[in-house]
Structure formats: structure tokens, C-alpha cells
Design an enzyme around this catalytic site. Structure first.
Site, PDB file in Angstrom:
ATOM      1  N   GLU A 271      -8.977   3.377   3.110  1.00 43.54           N
ATOM      2  CA  GLU A 271      -9.018   3.403   1.639  1.00 43.54           C
ATOM      3  C   GLU A 271      -7.732   2.720   1.178  1.00 43.54           C
ATOM      4  O   GLU A 271      -6.671   3.332   1.152  1.00 43.54           O
ATOM      5  CB  GLU A 271      -9.055   4.848   1.128  1.00 43.54           C
ATOM      6  CG  GLU A 271     -10.268   5.633   1.588  1.00 43.54           C
ATOM      7  CD  GLU A 271     -11.527   5.286   0.807  1.00 43.54           C
ATOM      8  OE1 GLU A 271     -11.449   4.565  -0.214  1.00 43.54           O
ATOM      9  OE2 GLU A 271     -12.613   5.732   1.227  1.00 43.54           O
ATOM     10  N   CYS A 305      -4.930   3.733  -7.217  1.00 37.81           N
ATOM     11  CA  CYS A 305      -5.580   2.609  -6.538  1.00 37.81           C
ATOM     12  C   CYS A 305      -6.652   2.004  -7.446  1.00 37.81           C
ATOM     13  O   CYS A 305      -6.970   0.826  -7.346  1.00 37.81           O
ATOM     14  CB  CYS A 305      -6.195   3.068  -5.225  1.00 37.81           C
ATOM     15  SG  CYS A 305      -7.253   4.499  -5.423  1.00 37.81           S
TER      16      CYS A 305
HETATM   17  P1  NAD Z   1       1.825   2.832   1.887  1.00 36.61           P
HETATM   18  O1  NAD Z   1       0.878   1.897   2.529  1.00 36.61           O
HETATM   19  O2  NAD Z   1       3.238   2.434   1.760  1.00 36.61           O
HETATM   20  O3  NAD Z   1       1.831   4.246   2.671  1.00 36.61           O
HETATM   21  C1  NAD Z   1       0.666   5.002   2.808  1.00 36.61           C
HETATM   22  C2  NAD Z   1       0.784   5.880   4.039  1.00 36.61           C
HETATM   23  O4  NAD Z   1       0.716   5.068   5.201  1.00 36.61           O
HETATM   24  C3  NAD Z   1       2.083   6.656   4.155  1.00 36.61           C
HETATM   25  O5  NAD Z   1       1.805   7.930   4.681  1.00 36.61           O
HETATM   26  C4  NAD Z   1       2.899   5.821   5.126  1.00 36.61           C
HETATM   27  O6  NAD Z   1       3.868   6.552   5.828  1.00 36.61           O
HETATM   28  C5  NAD Z   1       1.823   5.329   6.067  1.00 36.61           C
HETATM   29  N1  NAD Z   1       2.081   4.064   6.758  1.00 36.61           N
HETATM   30  C6  NAD Z   1       2.733   2.985   6.289  1.00 36.61           C
HETATM   31  N2  NAD Z   1       2.675   1.986   7.185  1.00 36.61           N
HETATM   32  C7  NAD Z   1       1.962   2.441   8.238  1.00 36.61           C
HETATM   33  C8  NAD Z   1       1.543   1.876   9.481  1.00 36.61           C
HETATM   34  N3  NAD Z   1       1.878   0.626   9.816  1.00 36.61           N
HETATM   35  N4  NAD Z   1       0.805   2.632  10.326  1.00 36.61           N
HETATM   36  C9  NAD Z   1       0.461   3.893  10.000  1.00 36.61           C
HETATM   37  N5  NAD Z   1       0.833   4.487   8.841  1.00 36.61           N
HETATM   38  C10 NAD Z   1       1.576   3.766   7.969  1.00 36.61           C
HETATM   39  O7  NAD Z   1       1.207   3.190   0.435  1.00 36.61           O
HETATM   40  P2  NAD Z   1       1.846   4.008  -0.768  1.00 36.61           P
HETATM   41  O8  NAD Z   1       2.944   3.221  -1.408  1.00 36.61           O
HETATM   42  O9  NAD Z   1       2.137   5.405  -0.355  1.00 36.61           O
HETATM   43  O10 NAD Z   1       0.587   4.094  -1.762  1.00 36.61           O
HETATM   44  C11 NAD Z   1       0.203   3.049  -2.620  1.00 36.61           C
HETATM   45  C12 NAD Z   1      -0.916   2.223  -2.018  1.00 36.61           C
HETATM   46  O11 NAD Z   1      -1.999   3.061  -1.617  1.00 36.61           O
HETATM   47  C13 NAD Z   1      -1.525   1.267  -3.030  1.00 36.61           C
HETATM   48  O12 NAD Z   1      -1.815   0.056  -2.389  1.00 36.61           O
HETATM   49  C14 NAD Z   1      -2.791   1.975  -3.481  1.00 36.61           C
HETATM   50  O13 NAD Z   1      -3.763   1.115  -4.017  1.00 36.61           O
HETATM   51  C15 NAD Z   1      -3.222   2.596  -2.183  1.00 36.61           C
HETATM   52  N6  NAD Z   1      -4.113   3.727  -2.409  1.00 36.61           N
HETATM   53  C16 NAD Z   1      -5.436   3.562  -2.120  1.00 36.61           C
HETATM   54  C17 NAD Z   1      -6.329   4.591  -2.362  1.00 36.61           C
HETATM   55  C18 NAD Z   1      -7.787   4.424  -2.101  1.00 36.61           C
HETATM   56  O14 NAD Z   1      -8.489   5.433  -2.049  1.00 36.61           O
HETATM   57  N7  NAD Z   1      -8.304   3.212  -1.936  1.00 36.61           N
HETATM   58  C19 NAD Z   1      -5.860   5.822  -2.859  1.00 36.61           C
HETATM   59  C20 NAD Z   1      -4.493   5.966  -3.105  1.00 36.61           C
HETATM   60  C21 NAD Z   1      -3.631   4.905  -2.870  1.00 36.61           C
END
Ligand code: NAD
Length: 519
Positions: A271, A305
Site C-alpha cells: 500500500e 496517501c
Molecule cells: P516510509 O516509506 O518512509 O516508511 C514507511 C514504513 O516503512 C516505516 O515503518 C519505515 O520504517 C519502513 N521502511 C522504510 N524503508 C524500508 C525498507 N527499505 N524496507 C522495509 N521497511 C522500510 O513512509 P512514511 O513517510 O512513514 O509514510 C508516508 C508514505 O506512505 C507516503 O508515500 C504515503 O502515500 C504512504 N502511505 C500509503 C498508504 C496506502 O494505504 N497506500 C497509507 C499510508 C501512507
């Protein structure tokens, strides 16, 4: 500012709060403290310190995954309706703690109270949904071509499921995944965003108490919590004891997770980021559309998102729409999210503020005209937070900067003259999460929601792009990841489908009429 004592008491966290730092993991019912440099937890409201924790190390991740796998081996044999009892208990406790949990979301993410309460309500809703589902994990039966044979499919538990979540929905996304996984007979290992560990600790406490209450029927410790950073997420993605990894966050993160999980032939449920558009046609009810647009673009300070980032408006109404939106954006109450009447709280952190400023600068270099907002607010807001007035820009089309998801309140407005061009603009970005059309024309509506229309996973008519309910499957296409969570049949992600052929006769006819040996 440590957490207020009454909030700690309401969340049943007094024992953990008495320690000098928050734990790095809650595994098998015990708090673990990693030997790693401490990470500060500032509130985005005013930068005040909510505490410290040491991010979980690889050893703790392994411990959590192994504990979850062990619990799964017992949980899978508990009948699904009894598994539903656990989810009912979790849902009731979240109901009782709704105000306190919402207060914590506001402190940790800067979300306004009404939206934080909405997020907790989403957790409650998915508990109710999952409880009902625990009696509806249906398979099919099929007619066999062979006499005295029967075919059927069963949906069986999958294993320990890894759940990685983003900062902006620190409770709801866990609940969408974990509540379905639990009724499906899976155990859960959760790694929340490193920016929102307290929301996760508070929910883990709810789960632990529920497991204790039902200890006669529930094998202990089905849910484990790891408070780690990217490295912990990567360790989960590579771990062979997690047959499914559900990951919510940026497209960058999703690409990395998808490759790691695919390399071990695991399943991922992604997601990811959105770049959501709405079309305003000449027949649209403008009053309704404008209200929906302002909420979708500026709500949650543009940090959903599904936030509205692109508005595609017919030539005949674009000047009116821009004028009305400018007025609305200029007067939006921005400030302390705890204060009643505030509609836009702070950005999550300084990085987010600078990413927004860079996007605005790039947009203007690429020819955008700023109509409103975008700058830092200093007056009437708490010092130490990153408060901005939502930005409104007029652009010619999908400029390079418009194609990127900037996780901040920026709305780009662009014109169209033919509906097909508007649909092309809607689809002309790499993301495909949410979209909407405002129209009173049946033909236009059907063109947008049909096969040659929007290419997104969520396609709305006369409502905005954000604010989904849990009853439908949630998720998007293309760079938004392709996953589907929450309602409809998203539960199938958390189970394995088994096809059975049953011979209740005394002969052995082979399929396709094959004769082999004496038969
Ligand atoms: P992020 O990608 O920085 O982090 C999200 C999570 O992933 C965190 O727990 C982080 O520690 C982990 N993470 C980061 N890199 C990783 C890797 N290489 N391997 C495994 N885990 C990793 O995102 P954010 O800043 O916390 O949230 C914002 C983003 O999330 C936006 O792009 C938003 O659109 C998206 N989002 C999507 C949805 C959806 O349902 N489509 C919902 C909420 C947020």
C-alpha cells in the site's frame, strides 16, 4: 514534555512509562530494550520530547518473528469464530479507550482531534468487520468430472504475517491488517513507523490485555511489536518465517520490500504512495465539490496517501473554482491540532517542511503560478512545530514536479476542455491510488468509472479522494503497489487456498479419462 500522567493511566502504560526509556520491542509479553543509540521522539505539535527509545536490532526482529511463528502453530487450530472472540475483545477495549488513543495520535502525528478520533473509529469498525468475518471464511465446492468424487477449496491460516506501517495512520493501518490476520488464524509481527512508536505500544497493550483475558482459549502472545527503523523492516522482508509481508509507506520503500520478499518467493501486500486527482466538470455541483476538495487537499495537512494533489477543472469553470479555492485556502484555520476549530495541524517534521518548499520552488520554476499559501506560519501556532498554510497553484498540466508525490498540502489546479483529455491527465502519473469526478452527467460518470476511465484502485463519484470506509477493499494500482486491504474479500490475502479432491467411491478413475496400467 513527557506524556500527561492521566493519559498514561488511561492507556494502561504506567509500568512502561516508569522506565527511563520506552521499549524497543514487546515480544512474548515482555518488554525488551535494545543496546543501540537512543532515538528521540518529538511531538510535531511543538517539538516537545515524548520520550526516547533504542531502535530494535536484528536479534530482536528474529526473536519476534520466531515467537510469532511459534504462536501461529497453536493459533491456526483454534476455530475461526473463537479467534473472532479475541478481535471482539480488542475492539471493545479500543472503544473504551477511544478518547485516550485519539489524544495519543494527535500528540505523535499532529493530526487534529476529530481526525484522530476518526482513525480510532476505523480500528473499531474493522474489529466489528473481522468479528463477522470470523464466521464467513467461505470456500467453494466444485463439481467433479469423476463419479463419486467431490472437489472443494478451503482457506487455511498462512503463518506469521509481517506488518510495516507508515507514520500518518499509526493505528488504522495496523488494525486493517492485524484484525483480519488474527481471524484468519495468523500471528502478527508489527513494525510501525519509527516516528509513531507510542501509538503502537498503546495498541499492543490492548492486545496483550485481551489475550490475557481470554487465556483459556487463546495461546499467548500471538502479536509481537518491534520498534525499529528501516533496517528492522528490511530484516522482516528477508525473513523466511514471514510468508506474507504487508507494507504501507512510500513507493521507494515498497520497491525495496517487493524485491526482497520476491527473492525468497514470499508474498507482499503493498500500500504505497498516491498522486490523486479529481475532475470538476461543467455540470458539477460546485458547492458540494468545493467542500470535498478542501477537505481532501488540506485535511491531515495533506499527509494522507489519498490526499487530493491534482485538480483537473473544465475551462468553463476553472476561474470560478480557483477564486473560491483561494478564498477557502486563505481562511483555513491552521494551528495547534488539540485546539477545537483547528482544521490543519503541523507537518510531521522538518524534512517534510523542506520537501514541500523544494516542490513549490520547482513548480514555480516549471511555470506554475501560486494562488495561495505554502509559506511557514509563525504567528498563532505553537513554537517548535512546522506549520504551513496549504498551497494552491495553477499549472498547465502534469509538470515533472506534479508527477511526484509531495507528502504535504499542495494542490495543483489544471484546465481541460474534453473529458478524454481530463481522464488522460488523471492517468498520466505513475501512481494509481485514488481519484474522483464531480459531475451530474451520467455519461461522464460512467466514462470515468468504467474500463476506459480512471486507472486507480479507488474511483469516486461526487465525493473526494480521501476518507475511505473499511467496507470496501482499499488500495491502488501501478506505483501505488497493487495491494488491497480492509473490506470486501481482502481477507484472502492472509490465508492460503487449498484445493481438495475427495474420492468417496471404491474405484480410481483418472481425470481427463487417462488410462494408466490396468484400470
Ligand atoms: P516510509 O516509506 O518512509 O516508511 C514507511 C514504513 O516503512 C516505516 O515503518 C519505515 O520504517 C519502513 N521502511 C522504510 N524503508 C524500508 C525498507 N527499505 N524496507 C522495509 N521497511 C522500510 O513512509 P512514511 O513517510 O512513514 O509514510 C508516508 C508514505 O506512505 C507516503 O508515500 C504515503 O502515500 C504512504 N502511505 C500509503 C498508504 C496506502 O494505504 N497506500 C497509507 C499510508 C501512507
Amino acid at each position: 514534555m513527557p506524556l500527561p500522567p492521566d493519559l498514561i493511566a488511561d492507556l494502561h502504560l504506567s509500568d512502561l512509562a516508569a522506565e527511563p526509556q520506552w521499549p524497543s520491542a514487546l515480544v512474548a509479553g515482555a518488554a525488551h530494550y535494545a543496546d543501540a543509540p537512543l532515538r528521540a521522539m518529538p511531538s510535531p505539535i511543538d517539538g516537545a520530547l515524548l520520550g526516547h527509545y533504542a531502535p530494535a536490532t536484528a536479534g530482536l526482529v528474529n526473536h519476534a518473528v520466531e515467537a510469532a511463528h511459534g504462536a501461529y502453530l497453536k493459533w491456526r487450530s483454534v476455530p475461526a469464530p473463537l479467534r473472532g472472540e479475541l478481535v471482539r475483545c480488542i475492539g471493545n477495549k479500543i472503544r473504551q479507550r477511544k478518547a485516550a488513543l485519539a489524544q495519543l495520535i494527535t500528540l505523535e502525528t499532529g493530526k487534529i482531534v476529530a481526525e484522530a478520533e476518526g482513525e480510532v473509529q476505523e480500528c473499531i469498525d474493522i474489529c466489528d468487520f473481522a468479528l463477522g468475518l470470523s464466521r464467513q471464511l467461505h470456500g467453494l465446492t466444485m463439481a467433479s468430472e469423476r463419479p463419486q468424487h467431490r472437489m472443494m477449496e478451503q482457506w487455511l491460516p498462512l503463518g506469521a504475517v509481517g506488518v510495516i506501517t507508515a507514520f500518518n495512520f499509526p493505528m488504522a493501518v495496523w488494525s486493517w491488517n492485524a484484525m483480519l490476520a488474527l481471524v484468519c488464524g495468523d500471528a502478527v509481527v508489527w513494525k510501525p513507523s519509527e516516528k509513531t512508536p507510542l501509538c503502537a505500544i498503546a495498541l499492543q497493550r490492548v492486545v496483550e490485555e485481551s489475550v490475557d483475558e481470554l487465556s483459556e482459549r487463546v495461546p499467548a502472545h500471538i502479536c509481537q511489536l518491534i520498534l525499529g527503523e528501516q533496517a528492522a523492516g528490511e530484516r522482516m522482508a528477508a525473513h523466511p518465517l514471514l510468508p506474507l509481508l504487508s507494507a504501507t509507506g512510500s513507493t521507494r520503500m515498497g520497491r525495496s520490500v517487493a524485491q526482497q520478499v520476491a527473492a525468497r518467493l514470499g508474498r507482499s501486500l503493498l500500500e504505497l504512495g498516491g498522486n490523486n486527482a479529481a475532475i470538476v466538470t461543467p455540470s458539477a455541483d460546485l458547492e458540494l465539490a468545493l467542500r470535498a476538495i478542501v477537505f481532501a487537499a488540506a485535511g491531515t495537512a495533506g499527509q494522507r496517501c489519498t490526499s487530493l494533489r491534482r485538480l483537473i477543472v473544465h475551462d468553463s469553470v476553472i476561474d470560478t473554482v480557483c477564486a473560491r479555492l483561494t478564498q477557502a485556502f486563505d481562511s483555513l484555520p491552521v494551528g495547534d491540532p488539540r485546539v477545537e476549530g483547528t482544521l490543519v495541524g503541523p507537518l510531521i517534521d522538518a524534512d517534510s517542511y523542506w520537501a514541500m518548499q523544494q516542490a513549490l520552488q520547482a513548480a514555480e520554476q516549471q511555470g506554475a503560478v501560486r494562488l495561495s499559501g505554502g509559506g511557514r506560519l509563525e504567528d498563532g501556532v505553537p513554537a517548535g512545530g512546522h506549520y504551513v498554510r496549504p498551497a494552491l497553484l495553477r499549472v498547465r498540466g502534469n509538470l515533472p514536479v506534479v508527477r511526484e508525490e509531495t507528502f504535504a498540502p499542495i494542490l495543483y489546479v489544471m484546465p481541460y476542455s474534453e473529458l478524454l483529455d481530463a481522464i488522460d491527465l488523471n492517468n498520466g502519473v505513475s501512481q494509481g491510488l485514488s481519484s474522483a469526478i464531480f459531475t451530474d452527467s451520467l455519461r461522464e460518470a460512467e466514462a470515468f468509472i468504467g474500463p476506459a476511465g480512471s486507472d486507480c484502485g479507488i474511483v469516486n463519484l461526487n465525493i473526494g479522494t480521501s476518507g475511505a470506509e473499511i467496507g470496501a477493499a482499499f488500495g491502488g494500482e501501478k506505483d501505488s503497489g497493487g495491494g488491497r486491504e480492509a473490506g470486501s474479500d481482502a481477507w484472502k490475502n492472509y490465508m492460503r487456498r487449498v484445493s481438495n479432491t475427495i474420492n468417496y467411491g471404491d474405484s480410481l478413475p483418472l481425470a481427463q479419462g487417462i488410462r494408466f496400467g490396468q484400470g
